[in-house]
Design a protein around this motif. Sequence first.
Motif, PDB file in Angstrom:
ATOM      1  N   PRO A  29       9.599  -0.431 -13.143  1.00  0.00           N
ATOM      2  CA  PRO A  29       9.599  -0.949 -11.764  1.00  0.00           C
ATOM      3  C   PRO A  29       8.300  -1.682 -11.478  1.00  0.00           C
ATOM      4  O   PRO A  29       7.275  -1.462 -12.137  1.00  0.00           O
ATOM      5  CB  PRO A  29       9.716   0.315 -10.914  1.00  0.00           C
ATOM      6  CG  PRO A  29       9.113   1.389 -11.770  1.00  0.00           C
ATOM      7  CD  PRO A  29       9.450   1.029 -13.187  1.00  0.00           C
ATOM      8  N   ASN A  30       8.331  -2.537 -10.497  1.00  0.00           N
ATOM      9  CA  ASN A  30       7.158  -3.307 -10.091  1.00  0.00           C
ATOM     10  C   ASN A  30       7.046  -3.250  -8.566  1.00  0.00           C
ATOM     11  O   ASN A  30       7.878  -3.830  -7.888  1.00  0.00           O
ATOM     12  CB  ASN A  30       7.318  -4.772 -10.534  1.00  0.00           C
ATOM     13  CG  ASN A  30       6.021  -5.551 -10.462  1.00  0.00           C
ATOM     14  OD1 ASN A  30       4.938  -4.991 -10.529  1.00  0.00           O
ATOM     15  ND2 ASN A  30       6.133  -6.869 -10.333  1.00  0.00           N
ATOM     16  N   PRO A  71       4.195  -8.230  -5.854  1.00  0.00           N
ATOM     17  CA  PRO A  71       4.881  -7.486  -4.795  1.00  0.00           C
ATOM     18  C   PRO A  71       4.033  -6.399  -4.149  1.00  0.00           C
ATOM     19  O   PRO A  71       4.410  -5.860  -3.117  1.00  0.00           O
ATOM     20  CB  PRO A  71       6.092  -6.875  -5.504  1.00  0.00           C
ATOM     21  CG  PRO A  71       5.687  -6.793  -6.925  1.00  0.00           C
ATOM     22  CD  PRO A  71       4.821  -7.994  -7.169  1.00  0.00           C
ATOM     23  N   GLY A  72       2.891  -6.074  -4.742  1.00  0.00           N
ATOM     24  CA  GLY A  72       2.006  -5.075  -4.138  1.00  0.00           C
ATOM     25  C   GLY A  72       0.819  -5.671  -3.413  1.00  0.00           C
ATOM     26  O   GLY A  72       0.032  -4.933  -2.807  1.00  0.00           O
ATOM     27  N   ALA A  73       0.673  -7.001  -3.446  1.00  0.00           N
ATOM     28  CA  ALA A  73      -0.566  -7.621  -2.984  1.00  0.00           C
ATOM     29  C   ALA A  73      -0.847  -7.381  -1.504  1.00  0.00           C
ATOM     30  O   ALA A  73      -2.005  -7.339  -1.089  1.00  0.00           O
ATOM     31  CB  ALA A  73      -0.532  -9.120  -3.275  1.00  0.00           C
ATOM     32  N   LEU A  83       0.870   1.010   2.862  1.00  0.00           N
ATOM     33  CA  LEU A  83       0.620   0.325   4.124  1.00  0.00           C
ATOM     34  C   LEU A  83       0.482  -1.175   3.927  1.00  0.00           C
ATOM     35  O   LEU A  83      -0.306  -1.637   3.088  1.00  0.00           O
ATOM     36  CB  LEU A  83      -0.649   0.878   4.780  1.00  0.00           C
ATOM     37  CG  LEU A  83      -0.650   2.379   5.078  1.00  0.00           C
ATOM     38  CD1 LEU A  83      -1.965   2.781   5.746  1.00  0.00           C
ATOM     39  CD2 LEU A  83       0.536   2.775   5.942  1.00  0.00           C
ATOM     40  N   ASP A  84       1.213  -1.921   4.726  1.00  0.00           N
ATOM     41  CA  ASP A  84       1.178  -3.383   4.680  1.00  0.00           C
ATOM     42  C   ASP A  84       0.017  -3.876   5.541  1.00  0.00           C
ATOM     43  O   ASP A  84       0.059  -3.822   6.776  1.00  0.00           O
ATOM     44  CB  ASP A  84       2.501  -3.940   5.200  1.00  0.00           C
ATOM     45  CG  ASP A  84       2.616  -5.441   5.034  1.00  0.00           C
ATOM     46  OD1 ASP A  84       1.588  -6.113   4.858  1.00  0.00           O
ATOM     47  OD2 ASP A  84       3.752  -5.942   5.081  1.00  0.00           O
ATOM     48  N   VAL A  85      -1.025  -4.362   4.863  1.00  0.00           N
ATOM     49  CA  VAL A  85      -2.230  -4.832   5.576  1.00  0.00           C
ATOM     50  C   VAL A  85      -2.462  -6.320   5.347  1.00  0.00           C
ATOM     51  O   VAL A  85      -3.520  -6.848   5.704  1.00  0.00           O
ATOM     52  CB  VAL A  85      -3.471  -4.027   5.145  1.00  0.00           C
ATOM     53  CG1 VAL A  85      -3.343  -2.573   5.589  1.00  0.00           C
ATOM     54  CG2 VAL A  85      -3.695  -4.103   3.631  1.00  0.00           C
ATOM     55  N   GLY A  86      -1.489  -7.009   4.761  1.00  0.00           N
ATOM     56  CA  GLY A  86      -1.606  -8.456   4.575  1.00  0.00           C
ATOM     57  C   GLY A  86      -2.275  -8.851   3.279  1.00  0.00           C
ATOM     58  O   GLY A  86      -1.772  -9.693   2.543  1.00  0.00           O
ATOM     59  N   ASP A  87      -3.431  -8.259   2.986  1.00  0.00           N
ATOM     60  CA  ASP A  87      -4.186  -8.534   1.757  1.00  0.00           C
ATOM     61  C   ASP A  87      -4.834  -7.224   1.330  1.00  0.00           C
ATOM     62  O   ASP A  87      -5.867  -6.820   1.861  1.00  0.00           O
ATOM     63  CB  ASP A  87      -5.235  -9.609   2.004  1.00  0.00           C
ATOM     64  CG  ASP A  87      -6.008 -10.007   0.749  1.00  0.00           C
ATOM     65  OD1 ASP A  87      -6.119  -9.178  -0.179  1.00  0.00           O
ATOM     66  OD2 ASP A  87      -6.525 -11.138   0.694  1.00  0.00           O
ATOM     67  N   GLY A 131      -2.720  -2.386  -3.418  1.00  0.00           N
ATOM     68  CA  GLY A 131      -1.391  -2.311  -4.000  1.00  0.00           C
ATOM     69  C   GLY A 131      -1.165  -3.294  -5.136  1.00  0.00           C
ATOM     70  O   GLY A 131      -0.402  -3.023  -6.059  1.00  0.00           O
ATOM     71  N   GLY A 132      -1.845  -4.423  -5.073  1.00  0.00           N
ATOM     72  CA  GLY A 132      -1.699  -5.414  -6.126  1.00  0.00           C
ATOM     73  C   GLY A 132      -2.200  -4.943  -7.465  1.00  0.00           C
ATOM     74  O   GLY A 132      -1.816  -5.501  -8.508  1.00  0.00           O
TER      75      GLY A 132
END
Length: 416
Positions: free
Chosen positions: A130-131, A371-373, A335-339, A358-359
């Motif tokens: 998985p990625n 997809p993790g960036a 958590l989605d923080v944009g970067d 995440g990246g």
Amino acid sequence: MPNRRSFQSFHPFARLGRLLDAHPPGAEPILLSIGEPKNQPPAFVAEEIAKAAATWSSYPPPRGTEAYRGACADWLTGRYALPAGMIDQAKHILPLPGSREGLFFAVVAAVQDYQLKHGNAAEPPVVLLPNPFYHVYAGSALAVGAEPVFVPATAASGFMPDYAALDAALLKRAAFCFLNSPANPQGAAAGRDYLARLIDLARRHDFVVGFDECYSEIYAETPPAGALEAAIDLGGSLDHLLVFHSLSKRSSAPGLRCGFAAGDAALIDSLDVALRVGGAGVSHPILAAGARLWRDEAHVEANRDYYRQNFALAQRILGNRFGFRQPAGGFFLWLDVGDGEAAALKLWREAGVRVLPGGYMAEPGPDGVNPGARYIRVALVYDAASTEEGLNRIVQTLGDWVGARDAEQPLAAAEG
């Protein structure tokens, strides 16, 4: 094969050190980057090790002890309501020094078996993963010269990879496939139907599927489904499958290095030989302590309460910020923080909070998008006071910053 010159080049924590270590923390550090439990295992662990101290002079038994294998088989049978006799402790169980070591050597064994079966194939064998992914998955493929195929596991797919969508020619080259459920880092759990479909896919295309279930016992209310339950739905055969469990997360004993693999007897035999050649066994005192841990559920429920409290804090402090959601299992926030990389550096330099971008747990896809960036992974492993302090610092440091970034760069609706 990605342009990987060394394990060092992609190991997430080596990369994190290169990002942060040149910068002093902006406050007393709170290390939320590593999924290492901070609560303690039961006191009886030390008691069992002490009672078996005379056996330190013996090499670890490669197949463990009957008492340990029996405890593992009984736990699996009870946890997943397996039919009596489905798991034979002598044939279907192999002790491991943690699930990570077993996962690595399972790929070594599977790729060797593939090469013996296919001879000098024109193209290298494939390892499906998985990625985003746990780094040992890619590392095992790198070590044996297999081609890792990174399959997106994003919000669009319920954070689970769609292996069935891969080209049949690629699946024909597959030697091994990883499935982590509950998933690290996203916390998603595969349903029983999904697990059954993946087992069926592995059998139709003749590859091994390794189910990494090391977070299976950390959940809020509903126990996640397991691959052995799905195997029941397909008739009860263990063909083409291995499941991996560990006491590291379940029992807060990562330093014990104790777990097991269960599954297809022939695959267990191949894994056993690979570990005898290049791995490490589990010593008698550790096996004694491990057997008692697998037979005790009181401490596991206490652990779940510990993490439930931390997720309740996260719900209260984060609210709807950063795409917060309660994961199905595990103890991570995704958590989605944009970067994620910029956010991790900002949190360390300004607030002393260490998180993992995440990246660093993912590879760019064919479209160049990692997809993790956008994400950070936050481990909720500390006590409530430390967790509350760390989460408050994240909100104080990133709240306005993420909002400003989103205003300038609206979220891509297709990416999770």
